[in-house]
Design a protein around this motif. Sequence first.
Motif, short mmCIF file in Angstrom:
data_model
loop_
_atom_site.label_atom_id
_atom_site.label_comp_id
_atom_site.label_asym_id
_atom_site.label_seq_id
_atom_site.Cartn_x
_atom_site.Cartn_y
_atom_site.Cartn_z
N MET A 159 4.21 5.92 -7.03
CA MET A 159 3.77 4.66 -7.81
C MET A 159 4.14 3.59 -6.63
O MET A 159 4.75 3.49 -5.54
CB MET A 159 4.68 4.31 -8.93
N SER A 160 3.34 2.40 -6.74
CA SER A 160 3.79 1.33 -6.00
C SER A 160 4.94 0.57 -6.19
O SER A 160 5.37 0.98 -7.18
CB SER A 160 2.59 0.29 -6.30
N ALA A 161 5.42 -0.21 -5.35
CA ALA A 161 6.68 -1.00 -5.50
C ALA A 161 6.63 -1.70 -6.65
O ALA A 161 7.57 -1.98 -7.64
CB ALA A 161 6.82 -1.88 -4.33
N GLY A 181 0.91 -1.36 -0.22
CA GLY A 181 0.02 0.00 -0.05
C GLY A 181 0.94 1.25 -0.19
O GLY A 181 0.28 2.40 -0.27
N THR A 182 2.22 1.15 0.10
CA THR A 182 2.81 2.42 0.27
C THR A 182 3.10 2.93 -1.16
O THR A 182 3.34 2.07 -2.01
CB THR A 182 4.40 2.02 0.56
N ARG A 183 3.13 4.31 -1.33
CA ARG A 183 3.37 4.87 -2.70
C ARG A 183 4.91 5.43 -2.63
O ARG A 183 5.01 6.27 -1.78
CB ARG A 183 2.38 5.93 -2.79
N ILE A 184 5.49 5.14 -3.71
CA ILE A 184 6.97 5.73 -3.73
C ILE A 184 7.04 6.89 -4.35
O ILE A 184 6.41 6.82 -5.61
CB ILE A 184 7.83 4.53 -4.31
N PRO A 185 7.68 8.13 -3.99
CA PRO A 185 7.47 9.02 -4.63
C PRO A 185 8.36 8.91 -5.90
O PRO A 185 9.52 8.19 -5.83
CB PRO A 185 8.38 10.12 -3.61
N TRP A 186 8.11 9.76 -6.78
CA TRP A 186 9.04 9.80 -8.03
C TRP A 186 9.10 11.03 -8.68
O TRP A 186 8.61 12.13 -8.44
CB TRP A 186 8.77 8.60 -8.99
N PHE A 187 9.77 11.10 -9.82
CA PHE A 187 9.87 12.53 -10.74
C PHE A 187 8.67 12.57 -11.46
O PHE A 187 8.05 13.81 -11.58
CB PHE A 187 10.85 12.27 -11.78
N GLY A 188 7.71 11.71 -11.43
CA GLY A 188 6.38 11.82 -11.86
C GLY A 188 5.37 11.43 -10.91
O GLY A 188 5.66 11.86 -9.57
#
Length: 268
Positions: free
Chosen positions: A132-134, A122-129
């Motif tokens: 997202m999920s793992a 359920g964790t969302r990973i920050p990104w340049f866009g």
Amino acid sequence: MPSDGQAAVLGVVADLEAESAQLDALVAELDDAGWATLTPAPGWSIAHQIAHLAWTDEVATIAATDPDEFARLLTEAASNNPETYVDDAAESGAAAPADEILARWRSARGRLADALREVPSGTRIPWFGPPMSAASMATARLMETWAHGLDIADALGVTVLPTDRIRSVAHIGVRTRDFAYMVNGRTPPAEPFHYALTAPSGEMWTWGPADAANSVRGPALDFCHLVTQRRALADLQLELTGPDAVEWSGIAQCFAGPPGRGREPRST
């Protein structure tokens, strides 16, 4: 027993590791001249390609394990030149000796795989866009590894047999249809497409409603070549039905950043 979500993460991470190992085998025995070989990406040698993968895997690991540090990197990217931030990292990394570049990539991809397996469900990973999920992060990294691996194989004049691991690449290509329109300043179609792609194994992969007015059919490998902009449409055996599908085929792009320039046709 892992949950369905965790099983998906483990499956894509395993595919990412296998794709990376296949690419590793292509470059591991190259001499210095081999690492300096120019690839189809303008200005990028094989050293640039592997340095880019190493850097991106390192940044993805930071995003998955230390969101605050990733936020700092994001601010740094925005305050410098966001148009050349990625290329600058590749240029810097490619200046190292070949054995150091390879060791850096091996370490980075191993740490990323371990990190993604440990991301809580359920964790969302920050990104340049968007975050997202793992599973999505692993899928994105697999797509990039495959695409840059294709550049390296082309530079070396070798053919790598495709595997069904490219399903992840095809999936991103489907999911980023609207992104391709937006990055080109166009309005995405209101209706979904139907995609019917034949996997390397012969299995049929489908997305979208079967009765859609616009559809894309053909080999999954060709579809992946199109959405990663590694081959020109003229070189691919894709059947496009409907005006929206035809328009999309000219702007298809599953990778982040500004509109890509694509590749010139190989066919004569």
